[in-house]
Design an enzyme around this catalytic site. Structure first.
Site, short mmCIF file in Angstrom:
data_model
loop_
_atom_site.label_atom_id
_atom_site.label_comp_id
_atom_site.label_asym_id
_atom_site.label_seq_id
_atom_site.Cartn_x
_atom_site.Cartn_y
_atom_site.Cartn_z
N GLU A 466 -11.98 13.95 -45.24
CA GLU A 466 -12.30 13.10 -44.08
C GLU A 466 -13.10 13.84 -43.02
OE1 GLU A 466 -9.47 13.15 -45.73
OE2 GLU A 466 -9.41 11.11 -46.53
N HIS A 536 0.32 3.75 -45.87
CA HIS A 536 -0.75 2.75 -45.96
C HIS A 536 -0.54 1.67 -44.92
CE1 HIS A 536 -0.77 4.71 -49.91
NE2 HIS A 536 -2.07 4.44 -49.91
#
Ligand SMILES: Cc1ncc(C[n+]2csc(CCOP(=O)(O)OP(=O)(O)O)c2C)c(N)n1
Length: 736
Positions: A466, A536
């Site tokens: 990321e 999530h």
């Protein structure tokens, strides 16, 4: 200094030039004298700053001592204002070689308003010279490296897409000049300690894989503050560790020797410039002074070790070299040094006289001074395109309209590139060409078909890293591109946190508007997924709204997502665009395609339903839940709730909140994130602070329990705020 009537540099006596015409690795006597002038100036600026710090006339000092030869060599081998530079704090000599002056450096040390690098905002030696393509540097070690990779990618992109460089009215491009050369090199330097940062390896990986013209320079002075290299680096030598990266040209050099350093730089720059790939120079240098003025190296380095270093001092070595080769005699050296001292004294006097910045400037350049994304000019009506056959327009999901907006904008603006994990249709293009597959286009399919339509130069997969995504986007955006990158799940944004917190939102402010990086970071966020579990389902938007310089948007429906994403892309500021996964394909909030120019200004809330008894302020996936609760409350108890969807969290629409709460006298702030320290706390505090006189009841918050979201749906339902929780809170507050 040489004059027109005397073409010889100071101190060069005719009879002393034994080496006339001779060159050293291509450097003439004049260039070598110039090299010494730069190196000596660099050392003396450090010495003067150290003195000024001891006199408390400046507030911090970190020196480039011991690194002068390698910096000068780099400056000679590269082209100022043509190549691009991401130097670190020891690169004073490099900046001098590129054209920066001691005066400009000292203005930074005193924190002057006229400091061209930051206007008094950054510590000294945090280089930033737009005129030389020296990009604003920060203090976190290693955070510049991925940006340098993105910068190199930007140069390559514009060379392949020259049309994209054209200026254009109506968006950020009007204010973002592009320059590129086609064969430019991006220089990035770091200490051997910073090579332990993960971002270093991410940058090496991408530069290698994409054969980018990035010149990595590790200036190895053997210590990272007090930590010696053998503790820092496995085996004690970074060159050995990186040797396996393909496509690189490697050099390991004595960085205290300017001539040998120059030769290595010349070879490596030629390799990078020819497009063969990146270069890596590992320069062994010394650190004759402590790490900074806040450090005393005698606490961890014995005298004997320090003396070994001192014997390799590049300044003395260069002096000896010039004398030995008959390029300058002692008198000549003295004259040159005297000239440097005299010039430096003038620069010091001027810097000490320079005015400090005025306190009223602190808020300048947090955001673009040129383009206001809150402007009412961005308020547009959705285009209603009725089908010719008279049928009703099919409403589209949020996912559909985000995809359509990306497609429209990519068509309109060739500077846009999209990358992230899995965002391409297929990295192995031949599968698409041969029509063997349909393509993926993101784990949520938001970017589906874009690679197919716009090519792999513009839509591509990143490594699973990321920081790599955000760091490269920053470098590209600095060059004028518009990266619209994706972080696959908000839960995994954290590896990019250094880039998102200390870099992206600060590029403009810390460089006093010298540079900017207006890119868009799209992030899939949120829970209510039934099984999303801990990793999530996370929210956490308040961490980013807590970061000055970052625009944060969080739409709750398809139409707002389209209008706000378009504004984000055309905007001149960095935008974190939060997309709720649960809303991607929800029936709630579907809308017909609003046309290719539909925009919504930032900072304008939407009153979802008006009411008179109670205000609920919310956003994201809580909007449909709050609406359901409000409708039930009205049906069953006749309470009329005014429901406000903020849509944009920074800036946020205080006016709409204030008008509503002044009318209803009761307020609930509802949000999906954990209750304590969340986004709603700020809104609630402001209401209490500024609307106290209007309140008939305490300000309430409805939010998730202070725990992560669990997997089992019974637990998930209990943890996240539900319509029933909202209904209960609304009823209680209405009755208060
Ligand atoms: C991410 C981060 N961690 C820690 C620091 C504090 N710090 C500043 S410089 C430094 C050592 C850097 O050593 P090295 O990379 O070898 O460069 P040198 O200073 O020796 O030239 C440290 C730990 C920082 N600035 N950034």
């Amino acid at each position: 200094m040489a004059t027109k009537t005397d073409p010889k540099p100071a101190g060069v006596a005719d009879e002393k030039i034994r080496s006339a015409g001779k060159t050293y690795e291509g450097l003439s006597s004049e260039r070598l004298i110039e090299a010494y002038r730069i190196m000596y100036t660099s050392r003396r600026v450090d010495d003067r700053e150290i003195l000024l710090k001891r006199q408390q006339k400046i507030f911090f000092q970190i020196s480039g001592a011991g690194h002068e030869a390698v910096g000068t060599a780099a400056g000679f081998a590269l082209k100022s204002g043509y190549d691009w530079f991401y130097p670190y704090y020891r690169d004073r000599a490099l900046c001098l070689a590129l054209g920066a002056t001691p005066h400009e450096m000292l203005l930074m040390a005193v924190g002057a308003a006229a400091d061209p690098q930051s206007g008094g905002r950054q510590m000294p030696s945090h280089w930033s010279f737009p005129k030389f393509n020296v990009v604003t540097q920060s203090s976190p070690t290693g955070s510049q490296i991925l940006q340098a990779v993105g910068c190199a990618e930007g140069g390559r992109y514009f060379a392949r897409h020259p049309q994209a460089a054209k200026k254009n009215g109506g968006d950020y491009r009007q204010f973002k000049d592009v320059k590129f050369q086609g064969d430019e090199v991006t220089y990035v330097s770091l200490g051997e300690g910073a090579s332990s940062e993960g971002e270093f390896w991410e940058a090496m990986n991408t530069a290698s894989n994409r054969k980018l013209p990035v010149l990595f320079v590790v200036e190895d002075n053997g210590y990272a503050i007090s930590v010696p290299v053998e503790v820092q680096t496995a085996g004690g030598n970074i060159s050995r560790l990186v040797a396996g990266f393909p496509n690189f040209h490697f050099e390991e050099i004595d960085g205290t020797d300017p001539v040998a350093s120059y030769a290595a730089f010349a070879r490596t720059v030629a390799y990078c410039r020819s497009g063969q790939g990146p270069g890596f120079i590992h320069a062994h240098v010394i650190r004759p002074y402590s790490h900074s003025l806040s450090d005393d190296e005698r606490l961890y380095r014995p005298d004997a070790e320090r003396q070994v270093d001192a014997a390799r001092d590049p300044i003395t070595r260069m002096q000896m070299f010039l004398i030995r080769e008959g390029i300058l005699d002692e008198k000549g050296i003295n004259r040159l040094e005297k000239q440097v001292e005299d010039d430096l004294q003038v620069a010091v006097d001027q810097a000490l006289d320079a005015a400090p910045p005025t306190p009223d400037t602190i808020m300048q350049f947090i955001y673009s001074p040129d383009l206001d994304p809150t402007s009412s000019a961005l308020e547009t009506e959705p285009l209603s395109v009725a089908p010719a056959d008279g049928k009703k327009v099919a409403p589209k999901t949020m996912a559909d309209l985000i995809n359509a907006t990306l497609r429209d904008e990519m068509r309109r603006d060739e500077r846009i590139v999209i990358f992230g994990e899995d965002v391409a249709d297929a990295s192995r293009e031949q599968y698409l060409e041969e029509k063997l597959i349909k393509g993926k286009g993101g784990v949520f399919k938001l970017t589906f078909g874009l690679q197919n339509d716009f090519g792999s130069d513009r839509v591509f997969n990143s490594p699973l890293a990321e920081a790599n995504i955000v760091g490269r986007a920053i470098g590209m955006a600095t060059r004028g591109m518009k990266p619209v990158v994706e972080i696959q799940f908000f839960d995994y944004i954290w590896p990019a946190m250094m880039q998102l917190r200390d870099e992206l939102p600060l590029i403009r402010w810390r460089s006093n508007n010298g540079f900017s990086s207006p890119c868009v970071i799209r992030v899939a966020i949120g829970g209510y997924l039934t099984g999303g579990a801990i990793y999530h389902s996370q929210c956490g938007e308040s961490i980013f709204t807590h970061t000055p310089g970052m625009r944060v948007v969080f739409p709750s429906n398809a139409l707002d997502a389209a209008g706000l994403l378009r504004t984000a892309i055309r905007c001149d500021d960095p935008v974190l665009f939060l997309e709720h996964k649960r809303l991607y394909r929800e029936t709630f909030g579907r809308a017909p395609y609003p046309g290719p120019d539909y925009t919504i200004p930032f900072g304008k809330a939407k009153v979802v339903q008006s009411g008179t008894d109670l205000t609920v302020i919310t956003y994201g996936a809580v909007v449909p839940r709050a609406l359901q609760a409000a409708q039930k409350l009205e049906r069953e108890h006749g309470v009329k709730v005014e429901l406000i969807d903020l849509r944009c969290l920074n800036p946020f629409d205080w006016e709409t909140i204030a008008a509503s709460v002044s009318k209803t006298n009761r307020a609930i702030v509802a949000y999906e994130d954990t209750l304590s320290w969340g986004y709603g706390a700020e809104i609630a505090a402001r209401i209490a602070d500024q609307l106290f006189d209007h309140l008939d009841a305490p300000v309430r918050r409805v939010a998730a329990k202070d725990v992560f979201v669990a997997y089992q749906p019974i637990l998930e339902d209990t943890i996240l705020p539900q319509a029933e929780d909202l209904l209960r809170a609304m009823k209680e507050l209405a009755e208060y």
